[in-house]
Motif scaffolding. Structure first.
Motif, PDB file in Angstrom:
ATOM      1  N   GLY A  37      -3.904   0.043   7.747  1.00  0.00           N
ATOM      2  CA  GLY A  37      -3.079  -1.545   7.572  1.00  0.00           C
ATOM      3  C   GLY A  37      -1.984  -0.883   6.432  1.00  0.00           C
ATOM      4  N   PRO A  38      -2.449  -1.076   4.886  1.00  0.00           N
ATOM      5  CA  PRO A  38      -1.774  -0.991   4.149  1.00  0.00           C
ATOM      6  C   PRO A  38      -0.738   0.666   4.221  1.00  0.00           C
ATOM      7  N   PHE A  39      -1.656   1.654   4.755  1.00  0.00           N
ATOM      8  CA  PHE A  39      -0.858   3.249   4.534  1.00  0.00           C
ATOM      9  C   PHE A  39      -0.025   2.704   5.885  1.00  0.00           C
ATOM     10  N   SER A  40      -0.090   2.128   6.828  1.00  0.00           N
ATOM     11  CA  SER A  40       0.531   2.327   8.506  1.00  0.00           C
ATOM     12  C   SER A  40       2.592   1.963   7.638  1.00  0.00           C
ATOM     13  N   GLN A  41       1.928   0.190   6.744  1.00  0.00           N
ATOM     14  CA  GLN A  41       2.773  -0.365   5.920  1.00  0.00           C
ATOM     15  C   GLN A  41       3.927   0.248   5.071  1.00  0.00           C
ATOM     16  N   GLU A 100      10.869   2.185  -6.570  1.00  0.00           N
ATOM     17  CA  GLU A 100       9.904   1.746  -7.565  1.00  0.00           C
ATOM     18  C   GLU A 100       8.713   0.720  -6.910  1.00  0.00           C
ATOM     19  N   LEU A 101       8.521   0.319  -6.313  1.00  0.00           N
ATOM     20  CA  LEU A 101       7.922  -0.748  -6.268  1.00  0.00           C
ATOM     21  C   LEU A 101       7.016  -0.265  -4.880  1.00  0.00           C
ATOM     22  N   LEU A 102       7.491   0.485  -3.661  1.00  0.00           N
ATOM     23  CA  LEU A 102       7.085   1.793  -2.611  1.00  0.00           C
ATOM     24  C   LEU A 102       6.017   2.550  -3.473  1.00  0.00           C
ATOM     25  N   TRP A 103       6.408   3.456  -4.969  1.00  0.00           N
ATOM     26  CA  TRP A 103       5.871   4.114  -5.742  1.00  0.00           C
ATOM     27  C   TRP A 103       4.054   3.383  -5.957  1.00  0.00           C
ATOM     28  N   LEU A 104       4.696   2.018  -6.527  1.00  0.00           N
ATOM     29  CA  LEU A 104       3.978   1.729  -6.932  1.00  0.00           C
ATOM     30  C   LEU A 104       2.433   1.238  -6.424  1.00  0.00           C
ATOM     31  N   ALA A 105       3.491   0.907  -4.819  1.00  0.00           N
ATOM     32  CA  ALA A 105       2.054   0.559  -3.999  1.00  0.00           C
ATOM     33  C   ALA A 105       1.660   2.246  -3.331  1.00  0.00           C
ATOM     34  N   ALA A 106       2.457   2.600  -2.763  1.00  0.00           N
ATOM     35  CA  ALA A 106       1.114   4.156  -3.003  1.00  0.00           C
ATOM     36  C   ALA A 106       0.610   4.218  -3.478  1.00  0.00           C
ATOM     37  N   GLU A 107       0.980   4.066  -5.253  1.00  0.00           N
ATOM     38  CA  GLU A 107      -0.432   4.853  -5.788  1.00  0.00           C
ATOM     39  C   GLU A 107      -1.833   3.922  -5.605  1.00  0.00           C
ATOM     40  N   GLN A 108      -1.264   2.578  -5.027  1.00  0.00           N
ATOM     41  CA  GLN A 108      -2.140   2.088  -5.032  1.00  0.00           C
ATOM     42  C   GLN A 108      -3.256   2.085  -4.307  1.00  0.00           C
ATOM     43  N   VAL A 109      -2.973   2.396  -2.813  1.00  0.00           N
ATOM     44  CA  VAL A 109      -3.056   2.756  -1.637  1.00  0.00           C
ATOM     45  C   VAL A 109      -3.898   4.017  -2.234  1.00  0.00           C
ATOM     46  N   ASP A 110      -3.181   4.990  -2.639  1.00  0.00           N
ATOM     47  CA  ASP A 110      -4.156   6.129  -3.370  1.00  0.00           C
ATOM     48  C   ASP A 110      -5.264   6.322  -3.476  1.00  0.00           C
ATOM     49  N   ALA A 111      -5.117   5.145  -4.611  1.00  0.00           N
ATOM     50  CA  ALA A 111      -6.211   4.956  -5.575  1.00  0.00           C
ATOM     51  C   ALA A 111      -7.890   4.277  -5.127  1.00  0.00           C
ATOM     52  N   VAL A 112      -7.714   3.369  -3.420  1.00  0.00           N
ATOM     53  CA  VAL A 112      -8.773   3.577  -2.508  1.00  0.00           C
ATOM     54  C   VAL A 112      -9.703   4.268  -2.489  1.00  0.00           C
ATOM     55  N   ARG A 113     -10.206   5.139  -2.850  1.00  0.00           N
ATOM     56  CA  ARG A 113     -11.268   5.082  -2.787  1.00  0.00           C
ATOM     57  C   ARG A 113     -12.150   5.603  -1.396  1.00  0.00           C
ATOM     58  N   ALA A 122      -7.581  -5.054  -0.458  1.00  0.00           N
ATOM     59  CA  ALA A 122      -6.856  -6.014  -0.187  1.00  0.00           C
ATOM     60  C   ALA A 122      -5.645  -6.156  -0.745  1.00  0.00           C
ATOM     61  N   ALA A 123      -5.898  -5.237  -1.927  1.00  0.00           N
ATOM     62  CA  ALA A 123      -4.643  -4.932  -3.524  1.00  0.00           C
ATOM     63  C   ALA A 123      -4.421  -4.337  -3.361  1.00  0.00           C
ATOM     64  N   ALA A 124      -4.399  -2.997  -2.523  1.00  0.00           N
ATOM     65  CA  ALA A 124      -3.497  -2.078  -1.999  1.00  0.00           C
ATOM     66  C   ALA A 124      -2.356  -2.598  -0.627  1.00  0.00           C
ATOM     67  N   SER A 125      -2.953  -4.019  -0.048  1.00  0.00           N
ATOM     68  CA  SER A 125      -1.809  -3.914   0.934  1.00  0.00           C
ATOM     69  C   SER A 125      -0.852  -5.246   0.356  1.00  0.00           C
ATOM     70  N   ILE A 126      -1.747  -5.626  -0.587  1.00  0.00           N
ATOM     71  CA  ILE A 126      -0.377  -7.197  -1.567  1.00  0.00           C
ATOM     72  C   ILE A 126       0.542  -6.132  -2.375  1.00  0.00           C
ATOM     73  N   ALA A 127       0.035  -5.279  -2.634  1.00  0.00           N
ATOM     74  CA  ALA A 127       0.669  -4.184  -3.472  1.00  0.00           C
ATOM     75  C   ALA A 127       2.014  -3.782  -2.520  1.00  0.00           C
ATOM     76  N   ARG A 197      -5.106  -6.249   9.562  1.00  0.00           N
ATOM     77  CA  ARG A 197      -4.438  -5.606  10.521  1.00  0.00           C
ATOM     78  C   ARG A 197      -3.322  -4.141  10.623  1.00  0.00           C
ATOM     79  N   GLY A 198      -2.611  -3.536  11.387  1.00  0.00           N
ATOM     80  CA  GLY A 198      -2.230  -2.345  11.108  1.00  0.00           C
ATOM     81  C   GLY A 198      -0.637  -2.941  10.339  1.00  0.00           C
ATOM     82  N   TYR A 199      -0.067  -4.741  10.060  1.00  0.00           N
ATOM     83  CA  TYR A 199       1.159  -5.116   9.842  1.00  0.00           C
ATOM     84  C   TYR A 199       1.345  -5.247   8.952  1.00  0.00           C
ATOM     85  N   VAL A 200      -0.288  -6.104   8.038  1.00  0.00           N
ATOM     86  CA  VAL A 200      -0.195  -6.602   6.949  1.00  0.00           C
ATOM     87  C   VAL A 200       0.317  -6.081   6.041  1.00  0.00           C
TER      88      VAL A 200
END
Length: 200
Positions: A37-41, A100-113, A122-127, A197-200
């Protein structure tokens, strides 16, 4: 108008044999935590930013090459009009913030190990939701300001500058950002994770 299709469309087929093992229950993918979901967003957020960048590039080109200053500005060139400069500068600041928000969000998605870590997902989706909101707002604003600041000549079909607004608006309808605000608020105040979901 704008983009004609999206990956979430529906196709109805009659009398087409399909083996049960070829039916993929899409929503079941989200029954457990996943980065999908967060990756597709992130992808959709980047599209909105691309539209904003293109609109700002066309704004610069049109203002420097074709636009005329407003009569009350006292400027000889549109590019010297103080109010136009203010709007162009504000757009650049907004775009930079969204990037910058996009980069921060991408880092948060990447950080999900571990995709089973519901809290991290959930935190990545919110970011990503925060980045998507700002990117959508900036793309619509940039596309609108492109026409406003470039003058009536910019609306001529030969320049096709209205495509930026059509693309930004059409793409934004895929998953409206107005639903992301209460999701973020509910997470912030009540600790309720976003829906999977794929869109959150």
């Amino acid at each position: 108008m704008g983009q004609r299709t999206t990956a979430s469309g529906t196709a109805i087929l009659d009398d087409v044999p399909v083996s049960p093992e070829h039916v993929l229950p899409f929503q079941e993918v989200f029954d457990r935590p996943t980065r999908l979901g967060p990756f597709s967003q992130l992808y959709h957020t980047a599209i909105q930013l691309g539209i904003a960048r293109a609109a700002l590039a066309d704004l610069k080109r049109f203002v420097l090459e074709r636009a005329r200053p407003w009569i009350d500005s006292g400027a000889r060139r549109a590019a010297d009009d103080t109010l136009l400069l203010f709007d162009a500068g504000a757009l650049r600041v907004d775009l930079h913030a969204a990037e910058e928000l996009l980069w921060l969000a991408a880092e948060q998605v990447d950080a999900v190990r571990d995709a089973r870590d519901a809290g991290a997902v959930a935190a990545a989706s919110i970011a990503v939701a925060k980045a998507k909101i700002l990117a959508t707002e900036v793309s619509l604003k940039a596309a609108g300001k492109l026409l406003e600041l470039s003058g009536s000549q910019a609306t001529l079909a030969q320049f096709n500058l209205d495509r930026h607004w059509r693309n930004a608006r059409t793409h934004s309808l895929h998953d409206p950002v107005r639903w992301k605000f209460p999701t973020i608020g509910n997470y912030l105040l009540n600790g309720v994770p976003p829906p999977r979901r794929g869109y959150v």
